[in-house]
Scaffold this active site. Structure first.
Site, PDB file in Angstrom:
ATOM      1  N   HIS A 294       0.819  -1.205   0.000  1.00  0.00           N
ATOM      2  CA  HIS A 294       0.000   0.000   0.000  1.00  0.00           C
ATOM      3  C   HIS A 294       0.858   1.263   0.000  1.00  0.00           C
ATOM      4  O   HIS A 294       0.481   2.281  -0.563  1.00  0.00           O
ATOM      5  CB  HIS A 294      -0.903  -0.018   1.231  1.00  0.00           C
TER       6      HIS A 294
ATOM      7  N   LYS B 192      -6.701  14.300  -7.076  1.00  0.00           N
ATOM      8  CA  LYS B 192      -6.172  12.947  -6.900  1.00  0.00           C
ATOM      9  C   LYS B 192      -7.317  11.980  -6.669  1.00  0.00           C
ATOM     10  O   LYS B 192      -8.412  12.381  -6.269  1.00  0.00           O
ATOM     11  CB  LYS B 192      -5.225  12.902  -5.698  1.00  0.00           C
TER      12      LYS B 192
ATOM     13  N   HIS C 207     -10.214   2.935  -1.227  1.00  0.00           N
ATOM     14  CA  HIS C 207     -10.468   2.510   0.155  1.00  0.00           C
ATOM     15  C   HIS C 207     -11.288   1.221   0.104  1.00  0.00           C
ATOM     16  O   HIS C 207     -12.338   1.088   0.739  1.00  0.00           O
ATOM     17  CB  HIS C 207     -11.169   3.609   0.953  1.00  0.00           C
TER      18      HIS C 207
END
Length: 737
Positions: free
Chosen positions: A48, A90, A94
């Site tokens: 991540h 951006k 999630h």
């Protein structure tokens, strides 16, 4: 400080680290790491945060253009939109948190992306979201759970954005069985700033103070970045404690405090605490400047009793920032945040050692060189292999489609959840707050806001047809760039740059890595050919449950500028008698089409070679014709082909249409680079002349008006169409309430 770790195998396994990683850590530290340091390495080297599987393929993205102020590598990308103004934007994923805890997972996704924007000094002015769910229609446990996820995610997005006073002006929502085990929640935000007042995430100047601001730190979200760097199993879905909890009211205060702070000259750099919290924010700030940092973790405001240095470094509590300030301004900065009822404490300072030194009540508990943690993060060259399924995927059963009448096909796909209006979703979002929204959710194609400061408009659209990406990962990804640009052009705006959210399955599977590599190459080619560089983005891997990976889903959000906010083109029909013109070539493309999915129940077929010049010509004619005042509306032709484009435009306009295209079955084909536009009879010849000049196919196919929608041999009453279009989604999503 370097107490010997016991049960090293267990510690490494819990942190998703290999023995090779451990040996590498020892080389960097020149000693054994302690538990806090293992946690820090684990977070910084997680998929991540370090992009260890994907970095190799991201390197070649086109990122520069005269209008790009800041490309990838900062909190968000920045483009120049003229007259001293910049757009900062951006997109982030999630996904994993939203599957475990849909409301909080989606809400904190919105909170995180908003912080990425205002950290740069920009006030957020528009949000979009790209949502993918599984099979929501039916009575199985899976169907019921998917509906529960839709309701929770939409509620989470709406409540956070609405509380923040940022309009959610559009997005996309699609449904495929492959998302039954892993839904995708991708959040996009865009903010505005003066182009000479952008703030960056750096920590430089030896002796400059490091200040923690925002909410107190708790144990929520502990290990979130590491959790999102692994596949789901039935067990791991119980990881509720790894999901952060958001508080939009605190974030609103944080936004306003930061905006006030940005009016001063106190700030050297500022960074949002997102994934991996205090660890990633501090290391990234020091790393960008080649400096070191001392932090006293006992000075970090705590929400819970008995927290440890490990907890403080790895918590993902929301609504927090780290500031590097000019020495001597500490009290003034703290005063600003206290005024807004927020915590603010000086917790450290910048050093010239190049190391991150962490203290706990005077005792040094970690000492890690900053650069190697980011620069020497593993870059994996994972094996790739063309997927076996691609051998069988080419043979689409077009005969089964041809066996149905056009009317039968139309009746099936007009009620598809991908086609029908999602008012049930977007009515939960405030799309009008800030009073700048020009093109609202549900109005088709791009969403648009005006920029009061310079009289221009910004158009934005998020797109990805995952079926195309499944049958051809390269062309599917390229077509997502084309589609997002096309939607922006349909509003009269010139597409300028993209942000992306690259959602793929398990990178340890060579077939998934092949899909990812192909997707990146497709994006590179399309962005280069269309002059729309990548300015920011996000990678989300391990979207897999019990060995089943999602379809490749490289979501693309395009942003473009219209020089005149009073000249935004809409997709709604305007006047009875207006002429409908089809722009672009219809080639009989059915690979991955909605017709095949809904009628034949298969995701198969091929995609023809892409023609970027045709795409650019389409953008060109719509933008130029709009500037000349020739067009009354524009709607791109994609999902479900010409028949669905006309049906959607009719439904939202409450106006019928009569189209004679002579396309046969191809009224459902999904050839790219096409649109329908409407013009008054007086402007028809001028449009056709412009098309000839640009070199794009244009033909008159029908007129607007009446109480029916007719496309060749397909017919539906306007009332019946609206009943399906506006009611179907609510009926499905609320069927068990």
């Amino acid at each position: 400080m370097s107490e010997q770790l016991e049960n090293i195998d267990e510690v490494l396994a819990a942190h998703k680290l290999s023995h090779a990683d451990y040996e590498h850590m020892k080389e960097i530290l020149k000693r054994e790491p302690n538990f806090v340091e293992v946690g820090i390495f684990s977070a910084m080297w997680s998929e991540h945060c370090s992009y260890k599987s994907s970095k190799k393929y991201l390197n070649g993205f086109p990122t520069k253009a005269p209008w790009v102020i800041q490309g990838p590598g900062e909190n968000a990308g920045v483009i120049d939109i003229g007259d001293g103004m910049a757009a900062v934007f951006k997109m982030e994923s999630h996904n994993h948190p939203s599957y475990i805890e849909p409301f909080q997972g989606a809400a904190t996704g919105v909170g995180g992306i908003l912080r990425d924007i205002f950290t740069m000094g920009a006030r957020p002015v528009a949000n979009l979201n790209a949502l993918r769910f599984g099979d929501v229609d039916g009575n199985s446990d899976t169907n019921k759970y998917q509906r529960h996820l839709v309701r929770g995610v939409v509620d989470g997005i709406g409540s956070y954005g609405n509380c923040m006073g940022v309009p959610t002006i559009g997005g996309e929502m699609t449904f495929e069985s492959c998302y039954n085990g892993n839904i995708l929640v991708n959040a996009f935000s865009l903010g505005l700033a003066k182009s000479d007042e952008i703030f960056y995430g750096k920590a430089e100047g030896t002796g400059n103070p490091v200040i923690y601001v925002g909410s107190k730190t708790g144990r929520d979200g502990l290990g979130g970045a590491v959790m999102s760097s692994d596949s789901f199993t039935e067990e791991s879905k119980k990881l509720r404690p790894t999901v952060q909890v958001g508080d939009p009211f605190t974030e609103k205060l944080l936004l306003e405090a930061c905006m006030e702070l940005f009016q001063t000259d106190y700030v050297v750099g500022i960074q949002d605490m997102g994934a991996a919290g205090l660890t990633s924010s501090s290391f990234e700030m020091a790393g960008r400047s080649g400096s070191g940092m001392i932090m006293h973790l006992d000075k970090v405001p705590a929400r819970e009793e008995g927290m440890t240095p490990y907890d403080f470094m790895l918590s993902e509590s929301q609504e927090r920032m780290l500031i590097c300030a000019k020495k001597g301004t500490e009290d003034k900065i703290i005063e600003i945040f206290k005024k807004w009822d927020l915590d603010a404490e000086t917790i450290g300072e910048v050093t010239d050692t190049g190391n991150m030194e962490l203290f706990w009540y005077g005792e040094k508990v970690a000492d890690i060189p900053v650069d190697p943690v980011s620069e020497e993060a593993p870059i994996l060259d994972r094996p790739t292999k063309e997927p076996e399924y691609l051998k069988d995927v080419k043979d689409a059963n077009l005969e089964a489609l041809k066996a149905k009448s056009n009317q039968e096909i139309f009746d099936i796909i007009v009620g598809s959840l991908e086609v029908v209006d999602k008012a049930w979703v977007y009515n939960q979002y405030d799309s009008t707050v800030q009073t700048n929204t020009e093109k609202h959710p549900g109005s088709l194609d791009a969403s648009v806001i005006r920029v009061k400061e310079n009289g221009k408009a910004l158009a934005m659209s998020s797109d990805c047809n995952t079926r195309y990406c499944y049958i051809d990962p390269f062309k599917g990804a390229a077509m997502a760039v084309m589609e997002s640009g096309r939607n922006v052009a349909m509003s009269g705006a010139r597409p300028l740059a993209i942000t992306d959210c690259l959602n793929y399955g398990n990178p340890e599977n060579p077939e998934v890595m092949w899909q990812f590599a192909q997707g990146c190459e497709g994006i590179k080619e399309a962005c280069k050919e269309l002059s729309t560089p990548v300015v920011s983005g996000n990678v989300s891997l391990y979207n897999e449950t019990n060995g089943v990976s999602i379809f490749p889903t490289p979501a693309i959000a395009m942003v473009g500028v219209n020089d005149d906010a009073n000249n935004v083109l809409t997709s709604t029909f305007k006047n009875d008698g207006d002429v409908i013109v089809l722009l672009g070539k219809t080639k009989g493309e059915f690979g991955g089409s909605l017709a095949l999915k809904e009628v034949v129940v298969e995701v198969k077929g091929e995609i023809s070679p892409l023609d970027y010049q045709e795409e650019l010509k389409l953008w060109d004619i719509v933008i130029k014709a709009n500037e000349k005042g020739l067009l009354n509306s524009a709607k791109d032709v994609n999902l479900g082909g010409l028949a669905m484009a006309v049906a959607k435009a009719s439904a939202i306009s409450n106006m019928g249409a009569n189209v004679k295209s002579d396309l046969g079955l191809n009224i459902f084909d999904e050839s790219p680079s096409r649109a329908i536009v409407t013009v008054s009879k007086d402007n028809l010849n001028a449009l056709l002349d412009l098309a000839k000049e640009i070199g794009i196919e244009a033909r008159e196919i029908g007129t607007v008006g009446g109480d029916e929608v007719v496309v060749d041999d397909v017919k539906i009453s306007l009332d019946n169409l609206k009943g399906i279009y506006f009611n179907k989604f609510k009926e499905v999503i609320e069927q068990d309430l």
